[in-house]
Design an enzyme around this catalytic site. Structure first.
Site, PDB file in Angstrom:
ATOM      1  CG  PHE A  36      -1.181  -4.069  10.930  1.00  0.00           C
ATOM      2  CD1 PHE A  36      -2.260  -4.889  11.229  1.00  0.00           C
ATOM      3  CD2 PHE A  36      -1.011  -2.908  11.673  1.00  0.00           C
ATOM      4  CE1 PHE A  36      -3.161  -4.550  12.246  1.00  0.00           C
ATOM      5  CE2 PHE A  36      -1.901  -2.575  12.698  1.00  0.00           C
ATOM      6  CZ  PHE A  36      -2.972  -3.392  12.985  1.00  0.00           C
ATOM      7  CG  ASP A  69       1.547   2.488   7.434  1.00  0.00           C
ATOM      8  OD1 ASP A  69       2.106   3.118   8.357  1.00  0.00           O
ATOM      9  OD2 ASP A  69       0.603   1.693   7.624  1.00  0.00           O
ATOM     10  CE  LYS A  86       2.428   0.595  16.228  1.00  0.00           C
ATOM     11  NZ  LYS A  86       1.839   0.178  14.966  1.00  0.00           N
TER      12      LYS A  86
HETATM   13  C1  LIG Z   1       0.508   0.048  14.381  1.00  0.00           C
HETATM   14  C2  LIG Z   1       0.384   0.333  12.951  1.00  0.00           C
HETATM   15  C3  LIG Z   1      -0.759   0.949  12.423  1.00  0.00           C
HETATM   16  C4  LIG Z   1      -1.987   1.233  13.263  1.00  0.00           C
HETATM   17  O1  LIG Z   1      -1.729   2.159  14.269  1.00  0.00           O
HETATM   18  P1  LIG Z   1      -2.795   2.367  15.457  1.00  0.00           P
HETATM   19  O2  LIG Z   1      -2.240   3.539  16.208  1.00  0.00           O
HETATM   20  O3  LIG Z   1      -2.813   1.106  16.249  1.00  0.00           O
HETATM   21  O4  LIG Z   1      -4.102   2.652  14.833  1.00  0.00           O
HETATM   22  C5  LIG Z   1      -0.771   1.244  11.075  1.00  0.00           C
HETATM   23  N1  LIG Z   1       0.283   0.962  10.279  1.00  0.00           N
HETATM   24  C6  LIG Z   1       1.385   0.380  10.754  1.00  0.00           C
HETATM   25  C7  LIG Z   1       2.525   0.108   9.830  1.00  0.00           C
HETATM   26  C8  LIG Z   1       1.483   0.035  12.092  1.00  0.00           C
HETATM   27  O5  LIG Z   1       2.566  -0.584  12.560  1.00  0.00           O
END
Ligand SMILES: *Cc1c(COP(=O)(O)O)cnc(C)c1O
Length: 404
Positions: free
Chosen positions: A127, A214, A243
């Site tokens: 994701f 990520d 986050k």
């Molecule tokens: C939540 C998340 C995203 C996206 O972040 P947003 O602030 O919602 O755009 C990208 N990568 C990972 C691993 C995430 O958990």
């Protein structure tokens, strides 16, 4: 009737106040927060140092744009460089934007080397966000369906499978980078082994690819070190963050080092809001509080205690597939969909989430104490038992394991 676009299946509770790991709804009911706004509220709610830093900054200046010098960005970037081992930060407003920046860095890096159709290796069940490029990098048909044509230039392999990436190295001359979550969050708390991360680092070095980790969800102290890659003793070239970075303020950053440094030139990327004084005050207060209050150690100790207690108390229960995670990133996988447990938890005064349909996900604030962690376990275990008792009997019991 609400005029808010109906894109979320929302729980019927509105939290209107918080303090530490506790939330209160409109009727004054109190909840233990084991979700932290999906790994966002690093310092819990209404942390006095963060509240003060924001109030002071709000009274001074909120926004000046990126047309002028930004000492608050310099201060935040200096801290990020020192905790991460990377060199430079580009500030944005969310996780998908941090990943967009990473994807653009990778493409530019390719073009600079004469690769006109650069490709990025991404993982199944990944994701990376909801913008067009990041949903294309995401490994979930649910996220992509209806939004085709997808952005091209991604090659997908199973998460944790180094050989699959090696095969691509041998066959695809257009690859310029690997983008991977060291722990898949939305994908169900899937921990990539540290050997896997080290293997990817070596493979990227051999092929002069960028290793892009990520850590939007798993980074910033949640696993007991600032970043998951530090458990593996490696450094990425590109590190998208968001986050937990501002403990509730919308802020993201894309960090670069090594061969990713200097790829973006002036004019290659930008953001109107990115790194404004208010969100940078939140970043600085968050990072300083993690350090000053020993929250890395706390996340590891309390998180492991919660995971261990869940594994012990759910051991041998038919229908519990696995209890896994690292530190304050914990998943309890059941053998069937368990979305209703979110509402049942709220009724029991506990905030959790279910991801990947079958995985109960805990992402507590890093300030959670051991006693509060025990309370999470006390409230959650009976709900899991009740859920499994309702479900059809399983063919054979499967053991719960406290896997890392
Ligand atoms: C939540 C998340 C995203 C996206 O972040 P947003 O602030 O919602 O755009 C990208 N990568 C990972 C691993 C995430 O958990």
């Amino acid at each position: 009737m609400s005029h808010v676009m109906d894109t979320y299946a929302r729980q019927p509770v509105a939290f209107v106040r918080g303090e530490g790991v506790w939330l209160w709804d409109e009727d004054g009911n109190k909840y233990l927060d084991a979700l932290a706004g999906i790994a966002v509220n690093t310092l819990g709610h209404a942390h006095p140092k963060l509240t003060r830093a924001l109030a002071e900054q709000a009274a001074r200046v909120l926004h000046t744009s990126n047309l002028f010098r930004a000492p608050w960005q310099e201060a935040a970037a200096e801290r990020l460089a020192s905790i991460s081992g990377l060199d430079e930060a580009f500030f944005c407003n969310s996780g998908c934007e941090a990943n967009e920046a990473a994807i653009k860095v990778a493409r530019k890096y390719g073009h600079d080397r004469g690769i006109n159709e650069p490709a990025i290796v991404v993982m199944e069940n990944a994701f990376h966000g909801r913008t067009l490029a990041t949903l294309s990098a995401t490994g979930s048909r649910k996220v992509q369906a209806g939004f085709e044509p997808l952005v091209t230039g991604f090659v997908r392999v199973p998460h944790g499978d180094l050989e699959a990436v090696e095969k691509i190295a041998a066959n695809n001359r257009n690859v310029v980078a690997v983008l991977v979550e060291p722990i898949q969050g939305e994908g169900g708390i899937q921990v990539a082994g540290m050997d896997y991360l080290r293997g990817l680092r070596a493979l990227c070095d051999r092929n002069e690819w960028l290793l892009m980790l990520d850590e939007v969800q798993c980074g910033l102290g949640r696993t007991g070190k600032w970043f998951v890659y530090q458990h593996a003793g490696i450094l990425p070239d590109v590190l998208p963050l968001a986050k937990g970075l501002g403990s509730g303020l919308p802020v993201g950053a894309c960090l670069v080092a090594g061969r990713a440094k200097g790829v973006f030139k002036r004019g290659n990327h930008g953001s109107t809001f990115g790194g404004n004084p208010l969100v940078c005050a939140a970043v600085i207060a968050t990072l300083d509080a993690i350090r000053d209050e020993g929250l890395l150690d706390n996340a590891l100790r309390v998180g492991d205690a919660i995971r261990g207690a869940l594994a012990t108390q759910l051991a041998g229960l038919p229908g519990v597939v696995e209890v896994r995670g690292m530190g304050m990133m914990i998943g309890v996988e059941l053998s069937q969909p368990c979305g209703e447990i979110v509402k049942a938890s709220l009724d029991a005064g506990l905030v959790v989430n279910v991801t990947a349909e079958t995985v109960i996900r805990l992402l507590p604030p890093l300030v959670m104490s051991e006693a509060e962690g025990q309370l999470v376990v006390e409230r959650l275990v009976p709900l899991v038992r009740a859920r499994l008792a309702q479900a059809a009997p399983q063919a054979s019991p499967q053991p719960a394991a406290a896997g890392r």
